[in-house]
Design an enzyme around this catalytic site. Structure first.
Site, PDB file in Angstrom:
ATOM      1  CG  MET A  72     -69.010 -83.678 -83.103  1.00 50.65           C
ATOM      2  SD  MET A  72     -68.129 -83.505 -81.840  1.00 50.65           S
ATOM      3  CE  MET A  72     -67.550 -85.103 -81.624  1.00 50.65           C
TER       4      MET A  72
ATOM      5  CG  ASP B 198     -78.296 -83.890 -75.563  1.00 51.49           C
ATOM      6  OD1 ASP B 198     -79.201 -84.917 -75.574  1.00 51.49           O
ATOM      7  OD2 ASP B 198     -79.081 -83.058 -75.693  1.00 51.49           O
TER       8      ASP B 198
ATOM      9  CG  HIS C 290     -82.171 -85.862 -78.837  1.00 48.37           C
ATOM     10  ND1 HIS C 290     -83.332 -85.677 -80.153  1.00 48.37           N
ATOM     11  CD2 HIS C 290     -81.302 -85.335 -78.253  1.00 48.37           C
ATOM     12  CE1 HIS C 290     -82.329 -84.076 -80.381  1.00 48.37           C
ATOM     13  NE2 HIS C 290     -81.349 -84.267 -79.033  1.00 48.37           N
TER      14      HIS C 290
ATOM     15  CD  GLU D 295     -97.353 -87.875-101.438  1.00 43.46           C
ATOM     16  OE1 GLU D 295     -98.718 -87.130-101.329  1.00 43.46           O
ATOM     17  OE2 GLU D 295     -96.543 -88.130-102.920  1.00 43.46           O
ATOM     18  CB  THR D 296     -92.824 -87.318 -99.219  1.00 48.61           C
ATOM     19  OG1 THR D 296     -92.803 -86.865-100.349  1.00 48.61           O
ATOM     20  CG2 THR D 296     -92.246 -86.147 -98.933  1.00 48.61           C
TER      21      THR D 296
ATOM     22  CG  HIS E 247     -89.990 -84.953-102.779  1.00 46.93           C
ATOM     23  ND1 HIS E 247     -90.252 -84.019-103.693  1.00 46.93           N
ATOM     24  CD2 HIS E 247     -89.870 -85.957-104.018  1.00 46.93           C
ATOM     25  CE1 HIS E 247     -90.687 -84.503-105.212  1.00 46.93           C
ATOM     26  NE2 HIS E 247     -90.687 -85.084-105.154  1.00 46.93           N
TER      27      HIS E 247
ATOM     28  CG  HIS F 245     -90.096 -88.875-102.264  1.00 51.65           C
ATOM     29  ND1 HIS F 245     -91.548 -89.688-102.045  1.00 51.65           N
ATOM     30  CD2 HIS F 245     -89.859 -89.379-103.293  1.00 51.65           C
ATOM     31  CE1 HIS F 245     -92.128 -89.780-103.796  1.00 51.65           C
ATOM     32  NE2 HIS F 245     -91.085 -89.764-104.693  1.00 51.65           N
TER      33      HIS F 245
ATOM     34  CG  HIS G  47     -65.863 -82.834 -78.843  1.00 47.81           C
ATOM     35  ND1 HIS G  47     -66.448 -82.365 -79.383  1.00 47.81           N
ATOM     36  CD2 HIS G  47     -64.044 -83.162 -79.006  1.00 47.81           C
ATOM     37  CE1 HIS G  47     -65.480 -82.374 -80.520  1.00 47.81           C
ATOM     38  NE2 HIS G  47     -63.841 -82.600 -80.303  1.00 47.81           N
TER      39      HIS G  47
ATOM     40  CG  HIS H 232     -68.711 -79.398 -81.270  1.00 49.86           C
ATOM     41  ND1 HIS H 232     -68.137 -79.474 -80.119  1.00 49.86           N
ATOM     42  CD2 HIS H 232     -68.098 -78.054 -81.458  1.00 49.86           C
ATOM     43  CE1 HIS H 232     -66.973 -79.242 -79.880  1.00 49.86           C
ATOM     44  NE2 HIS H 232     -67.159 -77.977 -80.355  1.00 49.86           N
TER      45      HIS H 232
ATOM     46  CG  HIS I 194     -76.575 -83.364 -80.368  1.00 52.09           C
ATOM     47  ND1 HIS I 194     -76.470 -82.156 -79.853  1.00 52.09           N
ATOM     48  CD2 HIS I 194     -78.086 -83.420 -80.540  1.00 52.09           C
ATOM     49  CE1 HIS I 194     -77.855 -81.412 -79.236  1.00 52.09           C
ATOM     50  NE2 HIS I 194     -78.405 -82.785 -79.055  1.00 52.09           N
ATOM     51  CB  CYS I 195     -71.266 -82.940 -79.764  1.00 54.22           C
ATOM     52  SG  CYS I 195     -69.527 -82.341 -78.624  1.00 54.22           S
TER      53      CYS I 195
END
Lengths: 373, 288
Positions: free
Chosen positions: A168, A115, A117, A297-298, A324, A273, A112, A163, A152-153
């Site tokens: 992950m 990464d 971001h 709202e969303t 939503h 939402h 494993h 993965h 994440h992996c």
């Protein structure tokens, strides 16, 4: 003779000497070890800091294990950071260094990596963190951008999506050193913070339509990829399981409190939402250098990103926090609940008349017969 | 958590111990076991009696939301009710006779497994089929009958209602249902018949993880200032009362309520049923 040129060469040489052992180089900064906590909770942290940048030490231990993902007992051969789905959220400030020890214990079946971001270079650290079962690695990266970010992996090729949809992923929050603000220079502070990680899961079914149960991730792989490639998840869940944030595990808040909700989705779009509430300040793309949107709202969480929404609860009661696309929320599992205590505000809402039979039509000027005249 | 579940086990053990004792002590049960024979299911005939009961449905008092009233249920005739929930194997016989809709593929069809993921319509169809098969009249119990048969396992779902603060009721209901679920500490996978034990009336698996349909329709009743019923009420038989760990109201064609009927609340885990046998003409004439 000591010329300017040799001096420069000397400086270059010195720089080279400094640069060569860069991986092991000690920064002249203080260190802070952080104990991570499982989502939806977030480890204690300063919202704004007067301290100088630090090296923030985190430790993630990979755990491959079977997890129950709904109340019917459906299982997933999960892969996790620290045993939770999603992995824990890490909070640092801009200019801090994240120093992660990634441990892949002997008990794992697969290599494993991670990464980030939020990190710069080497595939987000993925290139430098590949660990086989029985290995560990230490990576340091500088938090140069503020916001909430997915990690994440990403162990290469077809292993990457598999993965990720096996659990992950997690999030990092990089706060501005002076804290977040409304984009007009006014500081914003939250009373509570929750981290909601959303996972889309793809569990194969048998010929009768029943979810299959596998003994190892390897056994599940071929069937799972077949389901994944159709792009229709069998489960869309918050915190690893349908119903994980409801009932006794519902999120709590009080009227008048500002609640920060960080929402990550490493693989697929989502649209959070809050039923009965709003997003007062929403960083839809999750990055605090941008002005937050207000009164939403969303909001939209792009697959492969995290977003942040702050809301002050104004009314007591039960709130549902959903994606939503209500099919995903209700049928596939992406529903959390907030229970909020406080004083009801009649001005915001009042039931004027309780449900009752529709009264018989009132005779009067608006009757059709009268209207014809 | 560990303490809570140990405590619960002690409570369950105490309840299990109290059951047989109560029966040998000859408490006012006088219940009669009616053994299964042919198509006739095993029944328990409960003696008439009464109990305090929280009326099902929604209530308003003088136009404001109000707590449902407590009332006395009078069971005037012996009540013959199935000892156990209808099994998946029994339901399957109705399917094979083309009188019932097939069970969902994930339901395990066996004599020792309850029929789950059945709607009110499925349960009603089964009752009509069984009545034809046996020449008796089988039907779903009313909510009052279910509560009477469930005895100590019936849950009063009264929650304080503050007409000026709608959040009180929803928070109280959510809290109560969440606690019941936590206390029960059981997942939603259906178990073997008998797994949830026997109540003081000799009935199996009441308030386990299979909720049971009743014939009672959802009613909204308007009470006057004094709490007396007015003519204003709405009856919706498209929604029926279900009983289990807590009372629920479920649309009659729903077979699986696990996803929840509305945004908030704790949904029933599985939907099943048991039937009552109505007195036949002679029994009615004899007043039995």
């Amino acid at each position: 003779m000591f010329t300017r040129r040799t001096a420069m060469m000397g400086a270059a040489l010195a720089a080279l000497i400094l640069a060569t052992p860069a991986l092991a180089q000690e920064l002249k900064l203080s260190r802070q070890k952080v104990e991570l906590v499982a989502p939806p909770f977030v480890h204690p942290h300063e919202q704004a800091t007067k301290q100088a940048p630090k090296i923030m030490e985190f430790r993630l231990v990979i755990e491959e294990k079977k997890m129950v993902i709904d109340e019917q007992g459906t299982t997933l051969q999960a892969m996790t950071f620290n045993g939770s789905m999603p992995g824990p959220m890490m909070v640092v400030h801009e200019g801090d260094y994240v120093e992660l020890t990634l441990v892949n214990p002997e008990s794992s079946a697969m290599p494993h990596n991670i990464d980030f971001h939020a990190a710069t270079g080497a595939l987000g650290g993925g290139e430098l963190t590949m660990v086989n079962p029985g290995e560990q690695v230490v990576l340091r990266w500088k938090a140069t951008r503020t916001g909430v970010f997915v990690y994440h992996c990403a162990p290469g090729g077809p292993m990457i999506p598999w993965h990720v949809v096996s659990g992950m992923s997690g999030a990092v929050m990089v706060l501005p050193r002076d804290g977040i603000n409304d984009g007009k220079g006014n500081a914003l502070r939250y009373d509570r913070i929750y981290y909601i990680g959303e996972n889309d899961l793809y569990v194969p079914r048998d010929e009768k339509g029943k979810f299959k149960n596998y003994d190892s991730p390897g056994d599940a792989y071929v069937d799972t990829v077949e389901v994944m490639r159709k792009l229709i998840p069998t489960h869309v869940v918050f915190n690893g399981k349908a119903g994980a944030l409801t009932g006794k595990n519902a999120l709590t808040a009080k009227v008048g409190e500002n609640v920060m909700i960080v929402h990550s989705q490493a693989n697929r779009d989502s649209r959070p939402h809050l039923i009965g509430g709003h997003g007062d300040y929403v960083w839809e793309t999750g990055k605090f250098s941008n002005r937050p949107e207000t009164g939403l709202e969303t909001w939209f969480i792009r697959g492969g990103s995290a977003g942040a929404a702050m809301y002050k609860f104004l009314q007591p009661g039960i709130y549902a926090y959903v994606t939503h696309n209500l099919i995903e929320a209700v049928e596939l599992g992406a529903t959390a609940h907030f229970t909020v205590e406080g004083k009801w505000n009649d001005d915001l809402m009042t039931q004027i008349r309780a449900p009752e039979p529709i009264p018989p039509k009132v005779q009067g000027a608006l009757q059709p017969t009268t209207a014809k005249n | 958590m560990l303490f809570a579940s140990n405590f619960k086990m002690i409570l369950m053990a105490a309840a299990g111990f109290a059951g047989p004792l109560a029966m040998t002590a000859g408490l006012p049960s006088g219940n009669r076991d009616i053994a299964a024979s042919g198509d006739q299911p095993a029944l328990i005939e409960l003696q008439p009696g009464s109990m305090r009961y929280r009326v099902a449905g929604d209530f308003t008092r003088a136009g404001k939301p109000a707590e449902a009233p407590l009332a006395t249920v009078q069971i005037l005739q012996p009540l013959a009710i199935m000892k156990q929930q209808v099994s998946a194997a029994d339901y399957q016989r109705c399917v094979e006779d083309r009188a019932c809709v097939a069970l969902a593929p994930e339901v395990i069809v066996a004599a020792d497994r309850p029929a789950v993921q059945v709607s009110w319509r499925d349960a009603d169809a089964y009752a009509r089929w069984l009545s034809r098969k046996t020449g008796e009249t089988y039907r779903l119990p009313t909510d009052e009958e279910w509560a009477y048969a469930a005895g100590g396992r019936w849950q009063d779902d009264g929650v304080p209602v503050d007409p000026n603060d709608p959040s009180r009721r929803s928070l109280a209901r959510y809290e109560r249902e969440s606690q019941l679920k936590e206390a029960a500490d059981i997942d939603s996978a259906p178990r073997l018949i008998g797994s949830f034990g026997v109540n003081e009336n000799g009935l199996l698996d009441l308030a386990g993880n299979v909720w049971e349909w009743t014939n009672t329709c959802f009613v909204r009743k308007a009470l006057d200032e004094a709490g007396k019923a007015t003519a204003k009420s709405t009856v919706n038989c498209g929604v029926r009362v279900m009983e289990g760990q807590h009372r629920s109201y479920v649309t009659d064609f729903i077979r699986d309520a696990r996803a929840g009927g509305c945004a908030a609340g704790v949904p029933p885990s599985n939907l099943g049923f048991r039937l009552v046998r109505a007195p036949n003409a002679i029994e009615r004439w004899l007043g039995l």
